[in-house]
Design a protein around this motif. Structure first.
Motif, PDB file in Angstrom:
ATOM      1  N   ARG A  30       7.830  -9.288   6.797  1.00 33.44           N
ATOM      2  CA  ARG A  30       7.834  -7.904   7.230  1.00 33.44           C
ATOM      3  C   ARG A  30       8.937  -7.653   8.223  1.00 33.44           C
ATOM      4  NH1 ARG A  30       2.151  -5.953   9.083  1.00 33.44           N
ATOM      5  NH2 ARG A  30       1.973  -7.896   9.619  1.00 33.44           N
ATOM      6  N   THR A 112       0.170 -14.225   4.825  1.00 35.31           N
ATOM      7  CA  THR A 112       1.281 -14.306   4.190  1.00 35.31           C
ATOM      8  C   THR A 112       2.381 -15.375   4.500  1.00 35.31           C
ATOM      9  OG1 THR A 112       1.843 -12.328   5.336  1.00 35.31           O
ATOM     10  CG2 THR A 112       1.077 -12.028   3.220  1.00 35.31           C
ATOM     11  N   ASP A 115       6.654 -13.608   1.690  1.00 38.79           N
ATOM     12  CA  ASP A 115       6.370 -12.592   1.109  1.00 38.79           C
ATOM     13  C   ASP A 115       5.184 -12.632  -0.267  1.00 38.79           C
ATOM     14  OD1 ASP A 115       7.948 -13.990  -0.915  1.00 38.79           O
ATOM     15  OD2 ASP A 115       9.000 -12.059  -1.298  1.00 38.79           O
ATOM     16  N   HIS A 116       4.732 -14.033   0.109  1.00 39.64           N
ATOM     17  CA  HIS A 116       3.716 -14.327  -0.898  1.00 39.64           C
ATOM     18  C   HIS A 116       2.208 -14.941  -0.137  1.00 39.64           C
ATOM     19  CE1 HIS A 116       6.236 -17.857  -0.228  1.00 39.64           C
ATOM     20  NE2 HIS A 116       5.119 -18.590  -0.118  1.00 39.64           N
ATOM     21  N   GLN A 181       9.847  -8.426 -14.452  1.00 41.47           N
ATOM     22  CA  GLN A 181      10.414  -9.180 -13.281  1.00 41.47           C
ATOM     23  C   GLN A 181      11.940  -9.264 -12.939  1.00 41.47           C
ATOM     24  OE1 GLN A 181       8.091  -9.570 -10.620  1.00 41.47           O
ATOM     25  NE2 GLN A 181       6.933  -8.561 -11.974  1.00 41.47           N
ATOM     26  N   SER A 207       5.673 -13.060  -4.954  1.00 49.81           N
ATOM     27  CA  SER A 207       5.774 -11.994  -4.149  1.00 49.81           C
ATOM     28  C   SER A 207       5.130 -10.745  -5.072  1.00 49.81           C
ATOM     29  CB  SER A 207       7.346 -11.601  -4.011  1.00 49.81           C
ATOM     30  OG  SER A 207       7.647 -10.413  -3.704  1.00 49.81           O
ATOM     31  N   ALA A 208       5.609 -10.604  -6.256  1.00 47.22           N
ATOM     32  CA  ALA A 208       4.992  -9.502  -7.173  1.00 47.22           C
ATOM     33  C   ALA A 208       3.337  -9.650  -7.164  1.00 47.22           C
ATOM     34  CB  ALA A 208       5.399  -9.911  -8.634  1.00 47.22           C
ATOM     35  N   THR A 210       1.368 -10.642  -4.907  1.00 49.13           N
ATOM     36  CA  THR A 210       1.145 -10.090  -3.515  1.00 49.13           C
ATOM     37  C   THR A 210       1.169  -8.739  -3.425  1.00 49.13           C
ATOM     38  OG1 THR A 210       1.520 -12.191  -2.364  1.00 49.13           O
ATOM     39  CG2 THR A 210       1.202 -10.249  -0.984  1.00 49.13           C
ATOM     40  N   GLU A 211       2.132  -7.944  -3.729  1.00 50.26           N
ATOM     41  CA  GLU A 211       2.479  -6.562  -3.734  1.00 50.26           C
ATOM     42  C   GLU A 211       1.275  -5.869  -4.716  1.00 50.26           C
ATOM     43  OE1 GLU A 211       4.456  -4.860  -1.902  1.00 50.26           O
ATOM     44  OE2 GLU A 211       4.944  -6.611  -0.774  1.00 50.26           O
ATOM     45  N   LEU A 214      -2.077  -5.832  -3.028  1.00 54.10           N
ATOM     46  CA  LEU A 214      -1.854  -4.810  -1.795  1.00 54.10           C
ATOM     47  C   LEU A 214      -2.063  -3.196  -2.364  1.00 54.10           C
ATOM     48  CD1 LEU A 214       0.983  -6.418   0.355  1.00 54.10           C
ATOM     49  CD2 LEU A 214      -1.548  -5.858   0.983  1.00 54.10           C
ATOM     50  N   ALA A 215      -1.496  -3.015  -3.435  1.00 54.00           N
ATOM     51  CA  ALA A 215      -1.023  -1.936  -4.222  1.00 54.00           C
ATOM     52  C   ALA A 215      -2.443  -1.498  -4.705  1.00 54.00           C
ATOM     53  CB  ALA A 215      -0.040  -1.638  -5.304  1.00 54.00           C
ATOM     54  N   ARG A 221      -3.658  -5.814   5.025  1.00 55.33           N
ATOM     55  CA  ARG A 221      -2.720  -6.390   5.967  1.00 55.33           C
ATOM     56  C   ARG A 221      -3.794  -6.122   7.271  1.00 55.33           C
ATOM     57  NH1 ARG A 221       1.894  -8.402   4.674  1.00 55.33           N
ATOM     58  NH2 ARG A 221       3.416  -7.578   3.012  1.00 55.33           N
TER      59      ARG A 221
END
Length: 242
Positions: A30, A112, A115-116, A181, A207-208, A210-211, A214-215, A221
């Motif tokens: 981040r 994290t 980003d993973h 991807q 990364s995908a 993790t996103e 979160l979504a 976080r």
């Protein structure tokens, strides 16, 4: 012509305690403001500004402007990998308060890495993906176990995994469309986790995932920290899926 890599300079930038804390705070990928980094490092805004200037000059961080504000982030995943490698070989700092103990435990549980996902949760995720045939070991190893000759706590150039026969199905259940991807970044990368000493998923796919978590509200976080929390809906969903 360029000479040898200036390892001493990079190591010197990481060797100062406040700068090391800044780099650890940014290791989740981040971009954070200087005020938050000052709090994380336990120094004044003026002092952290001087440290950030040195890190910028040394190429370890970059800065983004948003209006009157500046946000700092690591220059790339290779910097995060270096921080993780040092964390693996460094002796732990003595815990002098309950707050420190709680934060250290949270980092080991789930955090994290750029980003993973890393920590126990990141390793468990990889174990589950292998168990569900979304990924398969290509070297005869089991689950997320580290190979004897793997370098400590860094991204692996030749991770012993490939997509398995149920990859599209399992990753779709996790919220990731493999066919969508982008191709500018390697899909599969793996790291040796510094706290677990086993593999976790990195790269574009890490990364995908993790996103997506979160979504979906499966991960949350922690403000100003690398640690993340697995929510109850996330715990239930992953228990069923993996």
């Amino acid at each position: 012509m360029d000479g040898d890599a200036d390892v001493a300079r990079a190591a010197g930038l990481m060797a100062e305690p406040a700068r090391a804390k800044v780099l650890m705070a940014l290791a989740d990928g981040r971009a954070l403001p200087a005020s938050l980094l000052a709090s994380e490092a336990g120094v004044s805004p003026q002092t952290v500004s001087a440290h950030l200037h040195k890190l910028l000059d040394g190429g370890l961080v970059t800065v983004e402007r948003s209006g009157r504000h500046r946000y700092y982030k690591l220059a790339g995943p290779e910097v995060a990998a270096a921080v993780e490698a040092l964390a693996r070989i460094a002796k732990p700092q003595p815990i002098t308060s309950l707050r420190q103990s709680t934060r250290a435990a949270a980092l080991r549980e789930a955090r994290t890495c750029y980003d993973h996902l890393a920590g126990r949760l990141g390793v468990a995720l990889l174990e589950g993906l292998v168990r569900r045939d979304a990924l398969r070991r290509t070297d005869g190893g089991k689950g997320a176990e580290r190979r004897p000759d793997d370098p400590l706590a860094q991204q692996l150039p030749d991770g012993p995994y490939a997509l398995g026969p149920k990859a599209a199905e399992v990753f779709a259940d996790l919220g990731v469309d493999l066919s969508a991807q982008p191709t500018r970044r390697p899909l599969l990368r793996f790291c040796v986790d510094w706290s677990e000493q086993r593999h976790h998923l990195a790269g574009q796919l890490g990364s995908a995932v993790t996103e997506a978590f979160l979504a979906r509200g499966w991960l949350r976080r922690r403000r100003g920290q690398r640690a993340v929390d697995l929510t109850e809906p996330g715990r239930e969903a992953l228990a069923g899926l993996l």
